[in-house]
Design a protein around this motif. Sequence first.
Motif, mmCIF file in Angstrom:
data_model
loop_
_atom_site.group_PDB
_atom_site.id
_atom_site.type_symbol
_atom_site.label_atom_id
_atom_site.label_comp_id
_atom_site.label_asym_id
_atom_site.label_seq_id
_atom_site.Cartn_x
_atom_site.Cartn_y
_atom_site.Cartn_z
ATOM 1 N N ALA A 45 46.883 -39.794 23.931
ATOM 2 C CA ALA A 45 46.530 -40.124 22.546
ATOM 3 C C ALA A 45 46.632 -38.903 21.640
ATOM 4 C CB ALA A 45 45.110 -40.689 22.498
ATOM 5 N N GLU A 46 46.366 -37.717 22.198
ATOM 6 C CA GLU A 46 46.436 -36.493 21.402
ATOM 7 C C GLU A 46 47.848 -36.246 20.881
ATOM 8 O OE1 GLU A 46 42.867 -36.254 23.973
ATOM 9 O OE2 GLU A 46 44.953 -36.817 24.275
ATOM 10 N N PHE A 47 48.846 -36.527 21.717
ATOM 11 C CA PHE A 47 50.234 -36.400 21.273
ATOM 12 C C PHE A 47 50.505 -37.336 20.099
ATOM 13 C CE2 PHE A 47 51.522 -34.361 25.339
ATOM 14 C CZ PHE A 47 52.326 -33.366 24.813
ATOM 15 N N LYS A 48 50.019 -38.560 20.224
ATOM 16 C CA LYS A 48 50.245 -39.552 19.176
ATOM 17 C C LYS A 48 49.617 -39.110 17.860
ATOM 18 C CE LYS A 48 50.242 -43.322 22.583
ATOM 19 N NZ LYS A 48 49.617 -44.585 23.017
ATOM 20 N N LEU A 49 48.353 -38.651 17.937
ATOM 21 C CA LEU A 49 47.639 -38.243 16.734
ATOM 22 C C LEU A 49 48.314 -37.051 16.066
ATOM 23 C CD1 LEU A 49 45.128 -38.866 15.043
ATOM 24 C CD2 LEU A 49 43.869 -37.211 16.424
ATOM 25 N N SER A 50 48.844 -36.126 16.872
ATOM 26 C CA SER A 50 49.484 -34.932 16.333
ATOM 27 C C SER A 50 50.730 -35.264 15.524
ATOM 28 C CB SER A 50 49.858 -33.973 17.470
ATOM 29 O OG SER A 50 48.700 -33.486 18.106
ATOM 30 N N TRP A 51 51.318 -36.420 15.789
ATOM 31 C CA TRP A 51 52.500 -36.837 15.032
ATOM 32 C C TRP A 51 52.163 -37.819 13.916
ATOM 33 C CZ3 TRP A 51 56.499 -34.128 14.683
ATOM 34 C CH2 TRP A 51 56.971 -33.383 15.766
ATOM 35 N N ILE A 52 51.199 -38.678 14.155
ATOM 36 C CA ILE A 52 50.848 -39.675 13.140
ATOM 37 C C ILE A 52 50.324 -39.010 11.872
ATOM 38 C CG2 ILE A 52 49.207 -41.521 12.593
ATOM 39 C CD1 ILE A 52 49.519 -42.495 15.479
ATOM 40 N N ILE A 53 49.510 -37.964 12.031
ATOM 41 C CA ILE A 53 48.940 -37.281 10.863
ATOM 42 C C ILE A 53 50.026 -36.706 9.951
ATOM 43 C CG2 ILE A 53 47.570 -35.282 10.127
ATOM 44 C CD1 ILE A 53 45.697 -35.855 12.462
ATOM 45 N N PRO A 54 50.964 -35.883 10.464
ATOM 46 C CA PRO A 54 51.999 -35.357 9.552
ATOM 47 C C PRO A 54 52.922 -36.432 8.983
ATOM 48 C CG PRO A 54 52.444 -34.698 11.832
ATOM 49 C CD PRO A 54 51.075 -35.283 11.801
ATOM 50 N N ILE A 55 53.188 -37.508 9.751
ATOM 51 C CA ILE A 55 54.042 -38.575 9.222
ATOM 52 C C ILE A 55 53.343 -39.310 8.086
ATOM 53 C CG2 ILE A 55 55.117 -40.800 9.772
ATOM 54 C CD1 ILE A 55 55.784 -39.699 12.528
#
Length: 515
Positions: free
Chosen positions: A66-76
């Motif tokens: 989930a951490e990987f997902k969050l790290s990308w969702i925020i900047p997108i």
Amino acid sequence: MKKFLKYLFKIIFGRTLIIILMVVLQAAVLLGSFIELRNYSPFIWESMNILGAFLIIFIINRDEPAEFKLSWIIPICLFPVLGALIYIFIMGNFSAIGLKTKLGRRIKETEGLLFVDKKTEVAIESSAVQLKGFAHYMGNTAGFPAYHNSTAVYYPLGEDKFADLLAELKKAEKFIFIEYFIIEPGIMWNAVLDILKEKAKEGVEVRVMYDGMCSIMLLPYWYPRKLRQYGIKAKMFAPIVPFLSTSQNNRDHRKIVVIDGKVAFTGGVNLADEYINAVERFGHWKDVSVKIMGDAVRSFTVMFLQMWNVSEKEDGEYEKYLKNVSFEKPPVSDGFVIPYGETPTRSTEVGKTVYSSVFNNACKYVHIMTPYFIIDREFLDCMRYAARRGVEVVMILPHIPDKKVIFYIARTFYPELLESGIKVYEYTPGFVHAKVFVSDDISATVGTINLDYRSFYHHFECGAYFYDNSVVAGIEEDFQATLLKCQEVTLDYYHRLPLYQKVIGRTSRLLAPLL
């Protein structure tokens, strides 16, 4: 200060500055193009916004932490167009397709070369249930068999390994394979190189491979050519080039020495002087290694050759380095040894699985030394569950960091660890670079794999797992001796840390998977 000025001089007047400027220039051109896109083509801009929304749905459904997902969702979400394009560039990792294909070819070439012999199979079947399942996974899924007729020596400091490494290199008669993340001229490397040059003159086949990151500040770009002048086969793995490429994120973090197929070394110690405390960078440097003798060396030989042959065009030679390995005194069976490797080109996360297995099988204790601690929720829950079911979990981390931001992120985990019953200590004399797990006086692992995203997902790594092996006692003894030089971390200690460290750590933790 002297060493810092030396590095600064190399950056300003060397190839490093050119690489940095070229990459920055390319990034600036891309960023400028994205900004201009909005002014000249609103339709394309809006289409990219829609693409960003679809990417978020795609990311949420990916099989990853989930951490990987969050790290990308925020900047997108914050920068839809730029974030989407960066995600496609990095996660698409198009430049790494060739690397994956080449390494896959080498792994295919070596199928059948690593196997569990009949005697070892019988020994595994008569051993504990924990080993049976783990050995089955390592052999059949990960491709790293267990060995029963191998022994090991544990070195609690880099200096200890260095002395024995020189002695073993002098005994070489057929070949020497060396693969390291860092090689830096100095007392350690110069002593090793002197022996390598002599052995090459004697007709011993000598191969040296190091990670291309060394070409940034530690070694000149043409250094392999210099080594070849001594009769040494040499190359850089993934040389750093002045071009934006995500494949440059996948570094060869392994430390392997193989001598005549009889002896292998691995662990955290690189070929640079701070690792043997010949120079001081971050206080006393605590690092460990192991020497392995017997059939288990076979796995390290194959791992080295697979990586060496990645950049070769012809089919690799393997069997000539594996057959006719005779021992004057065959190693007496001493429990089990399972050498293993980690590669970012395969879906199996071997290093993380080995560490998780130690926690899952522990009944009494798990003791850990690691320089970095940036993990996903899944692994953190594994640790906390072990502690909450009564397993003593104790960690030793550095007190003097080499990378401050990474250190601040690690400290943000302290409250979660302490509240679940995990004990945390900091090594007050300096920096811990050891990567060690030991459990229940029965199992241990030593290698190159840190407790962070880079080791779990991005780097090429290696290690050795020991079960019911006499080396386990020495590892636990060293852990207890190191603990005496540490200060215990408490919640009060954490609350008294400077506010700026907590702010930097908490903020950076959002992007930790990408660091």
